[in-house]
Design a protein around this motif. Structure first.
Motif, PDB file in Angstrom:
ATOM      1  N   PRO A  84      32.965  50.813 119.360  1.00  0.00           N
ATOM      2  CA  PRO A  84      32.572  49.803 118.725  1.00  0.00           C
ATOM      3  C   PRO A  84      31.441  50.208 117.403  1.00  0.00           C
ATOM      4  CG  PRO A  84      31.649  50.004 120.889  1.00  0.00           C
ATOM      5  CD  PRO A  84      32.442  51.004 120.796  1.00  0.00           C
ATOM      6  N   GLU A  85      31.244  51.267 117.148  1.00  0.00           N
ATOM      7  CA  GLU A  85      30.102  51.620 116.542  1.00  0.00           C
ATOM      8  C   GLU A  85      30.045  50.895 115.186  1.00  0.00           C
ATOM      9  OE1 GLU A  85      27.586  55.589 115.056  1.00  0.00           O
ATOM     10  OE2 GLU A  85      29.574  55.911 115.948  1.00  0.00           O
ATOM     11  N   PHE A  86      30.941  51.098 114.435  1.00  0.00           N
ATOM     12  CA  PHE A  86      31.065  50.390 112.953  1.00  0.00           C
ATOM     13  C   PHE A  86      30.698  48.955 113.337  1.00  0.00           C
ATOM     14  CE2 PHE A  86      33.886  53.777 110.992  1.00  0.00           C
ATOM     15  CZ  PHE A  86      33.083  54.627 111.123  1.00  0.00           C
ATOM     16  N   ALA A  87      31.522  47.948 114.025  1.00  0.00           N
ATOM     17  CA  ALA A  87      31.048  46.655 114.266  1.00  0.00           C
ATOM     18  C   ALA A  87      29.649  46.275 114.632  1.00  0.00           C
ATOM     19  CB  ALA A  87      32.312  46.160 115.107  1.00  0.00           C
ATOM     20  N   CYS A  88      29.053  47.176 115.572  1.00  0.00           N
ATOM     21  CA  CYS A  88      27.834  46.918 116.086  1.00  0.00           C
ATOM     22  C   CYS A  88      26.945  46.969 114.864  1.00  0.00           C
ATOM     23  CB  CYS A  88      27.470  48.002 117.298  1.00  0.00           C
ATOM     24  SG  CYS A  88      28.307  47.398 118.943  1.00  0.00           S
ATOM     25  N   LYS A  89      27.196  48.139 113.895  1.00  0.00           N
ATOM     26  CA  LYS A  89      25.973  48.401 112.922  1.00  0.00           C
ATOM     27  C   LYS A  89      26.127  47.386 111.923  1.00  0.00           C
ATOM     28  CE  LYS A  89      25.468  53.402 113.638  1.00  0.00           C
ATOM     29  NZ  LYS A  89      25.706  54.750 112.821  1.00  0.00           N
ATOM     30  N   GLU A 129      34.825  50.905 104.262  1.00  0.00           N
ATOM     31  CA  GLU A 129      33.992  50.439 102.885  1.00  0.00           C
ATOM     32  C   GLU A 129      33.171  49.350 103.350  1.00  0.00           C
ATOM     33  OE1 GLU A 129      33.586  52.164 100.132  1.00  0.00           O
ATOM     34  OE2 GLU A 129      35.447  53.393 100.415  1.00  0.00           O
ATOM     35  N   ASP A 130      33.568  48.490 104.257  1.00  0.00           N
ATOM     36  CA  ASP A 130      32.788  47.198 104.532  1.00  0.00           C
ATOM     37  C   ASP A 130      31.517  47.965 105.322  1.00  0.00           C
ATOM     38  OD1 ASP A 130      32.521  44.531 104.410  1.00  0.00           O
ATOM     39  OD2 ASP A 130      33.156  44.534 106.535  1.00  0.00           O
ATOM     40  N   PHE A 131      31.743  48.879 106.085  1.00  0.00           N
ATOM     41  CA  PHE A 131      30.753  49.493 107.130  1.00  0.00           C
ATOM     42  C   PHE A 131      29.798  50.097 105.983  1.00  0.00           C
ATOM     43  CE2 PHE A 131      29.576  53.759 108.927  1.00  0.00           C
ATOM     44  CZ  PHE A 131      28.602  53.030 109.887  1.00  0.00           C
ATOM     45  N   LEU A 132      30.127  51.103 105.184  1.00  0.00           N
ATOM     46  CA  LEU A 132      29.302  51.437 104.184  1.00  0.00           C
ATOM     47  C   LEU A 132      28.338  50.590 103.426  1.00  0.00           C
ATOM     48  CD1 LEU A 132      31.329  54.433 102.589  1.00  0.00           C
ATOM     49  CD2 LEU A 132      29.591  54.586 104.456  1.00  0.00           C
ATOM     50  N   ASN A 133      29.072  49.487 103.027  1.00  0.00           N
ATOM     51  CA  ASN A 133      28.304  48.370 102.285  1.00  0.00           C
ATOM     52  C   ASN A 133      27.212  47.745 103.496  1.00  0.00           C
ATOM     53  OD1 ASN A 133      29.535  48.540 100.037  1.00  0.00           O
ATOM     54  ND2 ASN A 133      30.990  47.059 100.644  1.00  0.00           N
ATOM     55  N   ALA A 134      27.634  47.585 104.614  1.00  0.00           N
ATOM     56  CA  ALA A 134      26.501  47.217 105.696  1.00  0.00           C
ATOM     57  C   ALA A 134      25.445  48.187 105.949  1.00  0.00           C
ATOM     58  CB  ALA A 134      27.278  46.901 106.812  1.00  0.00           C
ATOM     59  N   GLN A 179      40.567  47.870 114.001  1.00  0.00           N
ATOM     60  CA  GLN A 179      39.792  48.084 112.774  1.00  0.00           C
ATOM     61  C   GLN A 179      40.674  48.726 111.645  1.00  0.00           C
ATOM     62  OE1 GLN A 179      36.321  47.367 112.676  1.00  0.00           O
ATOM     63  NE2 GLN A 179      36.343  46.326 114.753  1.00  0.00           N
ATOM     64  N   ILE A 180      40.093  48.653 110.708  1.00  0.00           N
ATOM     65  CA  ILE A 180      40.373  49.313 109.357  1.00  0.00           C
ATOM     66  C   ILE A 180      40.439  50.860 109.390  1.00  0.00           C
ATOM     67  CG2 ILE A 180      39.979  49.858 106.806  1.00  0.00           C
ATOM     68  CD1 ILE A 180      41.330  47.265 107.231  1.00  0.00           C
TER      69      ILE A 180
END
Length: 348
Positions: free
Chosen positions: A80-85, A305-310, A48-49
């Motif tokens: 795996p939290e960021f990916a799951c969200k 940043e991709d996570f915050l956008n999601a 992950q980033i």
């Protein structure tokens, strides 16, 4: 001192094998439990980033070398939290992940650099539904292991009993005589000096450079956690806002968040949230945690940043992560986490 035989030595493996087979039986039963409730198992990338942005979590770092030879820093995920969200943002409703995660600086009877985590999410459901999940899964693990009691060291608990529900503030009052919420304002600001005085009066060690969070951690480790989950599991809920970086505020009290942890035999098993979906607030919390991490450890991790956008399109949801190896330990009476891992990481 005689050196212990390696885990792959036949006689050592023969001793370990019953617990490992119980581990497999519990894993199969849990997968079936989720499938029968319309959960979809998902697989998330380990690289992950950002490995996560909690102050005291340390990650394993690596890098990707692109065909044009440009090097990109990457990390093995701590959850795996960021990916799951991101999958929830994409439209999934009920998902679970059952796989390895990695955490650096952690090794001991209850800690391993690589371990298995079960993480699951319910869209449009409260975190109270996750409390019910926990009770069901404790009983399921006991059934598959053929256990009537969970145990660790000198503590025992009935895995079939309904878990006790206890707020963090009530736990501090009961086990340390400290009113923790008296040091938290409605806007989340904390009274470090007030808590420092209370901790000292309770007879615990303090230091001039202790932060409010340092003091909370000390009381948790020394007074609260050892007393939890004895006789039956404990669900410790309503954490103060500063101790719940990924959870939304409670509608009941703005000083606390929708976060709970599951304890059994004094062992922390799971961490759950009513998920925060405000990207601006999440960014603020991540930045504050990374500032603190840099101050303590001299390093910080990037923000995904991709996570915050999601997060901006993620629906209301509740999520939880449960340490599978620790659950197997309690169900089989193991003394150390390596006893329930098929191939432990080398300790050189």
């Amino acid at each position: 001192m005689t050196q212990a035989s390696p885990w792959w030595t036949p006689h050592v493996h023969a001793d370990r094998r019953p617990r490992l087979l119980a581990r497999n039986a519990i894993a199969a039963a849990m997968r079936d439990w989720f499938a029968r409730r319309d959960f979809i198992e998902v697989e998330t990338a380990a690289l992950q980033i950002s490995p996560g942005n909690e102050t005291h979590l340390s990650a394993f770092a690596t890098e990707a070398i692109r065909p044009d030879t440009i090097r990109q820093p990457l990390y093995l995920h701590t959850s795996p939290e960021f990916a799951c969200k991101k999958l929830l943002a994409a439209g999934e409703k009920r998902i679970f992940s059952f796989g390895s995660v990695w955490r650096n600086r952690e090794r001991g009877p209850l800690h391993h650099p690589e371990f298995r985590m079960i993480e699951w999410y319910r869209v449009a459901e409260t975190y109270e539904s996750l409390m019910a999940d926990c009770a069901a899964l404790l009983a399921l693990a006991a059934e598959r292991a053929g256990a009537t009691r969970f145990s660790f060291r000198d503590r025992e608990a009935d895995p079939f009993a309904e878990p006790e529900r206890l707020t963090v503030n009530d736990a501090f009052l009961r086990h340390a005589g400290i009113d923790l919420l008296a040091t938290v304002a409605s806007d989340g600001e904390t009274d470090r000096d007030g808590l420092h005085t209370a901790v000292a009066q309770a007879g615990m060690r303090t230091a001039p450079d202790d932060t409010w969070s340092d003091l909370v951690s000390r009381v948790m480790v020394e007074r609260v956690e050892p007393a939890l989950g004895q006789g039956r599991a404990t669900i410790l809920y309503e954490y103060p806002i500063p101790e719940a970086a990924l959870a939304r505020p409670s509608a009941r009290d703005p000083r606390v968040a929708e976060r709970f942890e599951l304890y059994c035999c004094g062992v922390e098993l799971a961490n759950a949230f009513g998920e925060l979906t405000d990207p601006d607030e999440q960014r603020r919390r991540f930045a504050a945690d990374m500032d603190e991490k840099e101050k303590i450890y001299g390093e910080r991790y990037p923000i995904d940043e991709d996570f915050l956008n999601a997060l901006s399109i993620m629906p209301e949801a509740s999520g939880i992560a449960l340490g599978f190896d620790r659950l197997v330990m309690l169900a089989t009476g193991a003394r150390r986490i390596e006893e329930v891992i098929w191939t432990p990481v080398a300790d050189v």
